[in-house]
Design a protein around this motif. Structure first.
Motif, short mmCIF file in Angstrom:
data_model
loop_
_atom_site.label_atom_id
_atom_site.label_comp_id
_atom_site.label_asym_id
_atom_site.label_seq_id
_atom_site.Cartn_x
_atom_site.Cartn_y
_atom_site.Cartn_z
N ASP A 27 0.85 -1.18 0.00
CA ASP A 27 0.00 0.00 0.00
C ASP A 27 0.89 1.23 0.00
O ASP A 27 1.83 1.33 0.79
CB ASP A 27 -0.90 0.02 1.24
CG ASP A 27 -1.93 -1.10 1.21
OD1 ASP A 27 -2.56 -1.29 0.14
OD2 ASP A 27 -2.12 -1.77 2.25
N GLU A 30 -3.39 5.51 1.31
CA GLU A 30 -4.68 4.84 1.41
C GLU A 30 -5.31 4.51 0.07
O GLU A 30 -6.25 3.72 0.01
CB GLU A 30 -5.66 5.71 2.22
CG GLU A 30 -5.25 5.85 3.67
CD GLU A 30 -6.25 6.68 4.46
OE1 GLU A 30 -7.36 6.93 3.96
OE2 GLU A 30 -5.90 7.07 5.59
N LYS A 31 -4.82 5.10 -1.00
CA LYS A 31 -5.52 4.98 -2.29
C LYS A 31 -4.72 4.30 -3.39
O LYS A 31 -5.17 4.24 -4.52
CB LYS A 31 -5.95 6.38 -2.77
CG LYS A 31 -7.00 7.03 -1.89
CD LYS A 31 -8.30 6.28 -1.97
CE LYS A 31 -9.37 6.83 -1.06
NZ LYS A 31 -10.54 5.98 -1.02
N ALA A 61 -9.37 -3.14 -6.01
CA ALA A 61 -9.14 -1.71 -6.24
C ALA A 61 -10.45 -1.01 -6.61
O ALA A 61 -10.73 0.09 -6.13
CB ALA A 61 -8.09 -1.51 -7.32
N GLU A 64 -12.68 -0.67 -3.51
CA GLU A 64 -12.15 0.24 -2.49
C GLU A 64 -11.73 1.59 -3.06
O GLU A 64 -11.10 2.38 -2.36
CB GLU A 64 -10.99 -0.45 -1.77
CG GLU A 64 -11.45 -1.72 -1.06
CD GLU A 64 -10.34 -2.46 -0.34
OE1 GLU A 64 -9.20 -1.96 -0.27
OE2 GLU A 64 -10.62 -3.56 0.17
N LYS A 66 -9.46 2.44 -5.27
CA LYS A 66 -8.01 2.62 -5.26
C LYS A 66 -7.48 2.57 -6.69
O LYS A 66 -8.17 2.15 -7.61
CB LYS A 66 -7.34 1.51 -4.43
CG LYS A 66 -7.70 1.56 -2.97
CD LYS A 66 -6.95 0.50 -2.18
CE LYS A 66 -7.28 0.62 -0.71
NZ LYS A 66 -6.43 -0.23 0.11
#
Length: 91
Positions: A27, A30-31, A61, A64, A66
């Motif tokens: 990670d 957070e994105k 992804a 979430e 991302k």
């Protein structure tokens, strides 16, 4: 075959519940997910299993919200060949 999510990786199991592959990511905040490793045991290659692992990452992804940086050469190839993954590709 079954794919299970563990901490920062998807693990692929065969029908006898033996681990036969994985895709890992780091990670970056957070994105952003950085896919850094994809592996399938040699006896199971050629069955599009690594593609399924990358797809599991893409679906995560999307869920979430991302973006993905495909650092691993296999994941990079998948993103280059599949424009349908562009929505989660970090440009």
């Amino acid at each position: 075959m079954e794919i299970k999510e563990e901490k920062n990786r998807f693990v692929l199991f065969n029908d006898a519940s033996k681990k036969i592959g994985e895709m890992t990511w780091s990670d970056a905040g957070e994105k952003i997910m950085i896919i850094d490793h994809t592996f399938v045991e040699p006896a199971y290659r050629g069955q599009k299993l690594a593609e399924k692992l990358v797809l599991a990452g893409v679906e995560k992804a999307r869920r979430e919200h991302k973006k993905i940086v495909p650092l691993c050469p296999f994941a990079k190839k998948e993103f280059n060949q599949k424009p349908e993954y562009d929505d989660v590709l970090r440009k």
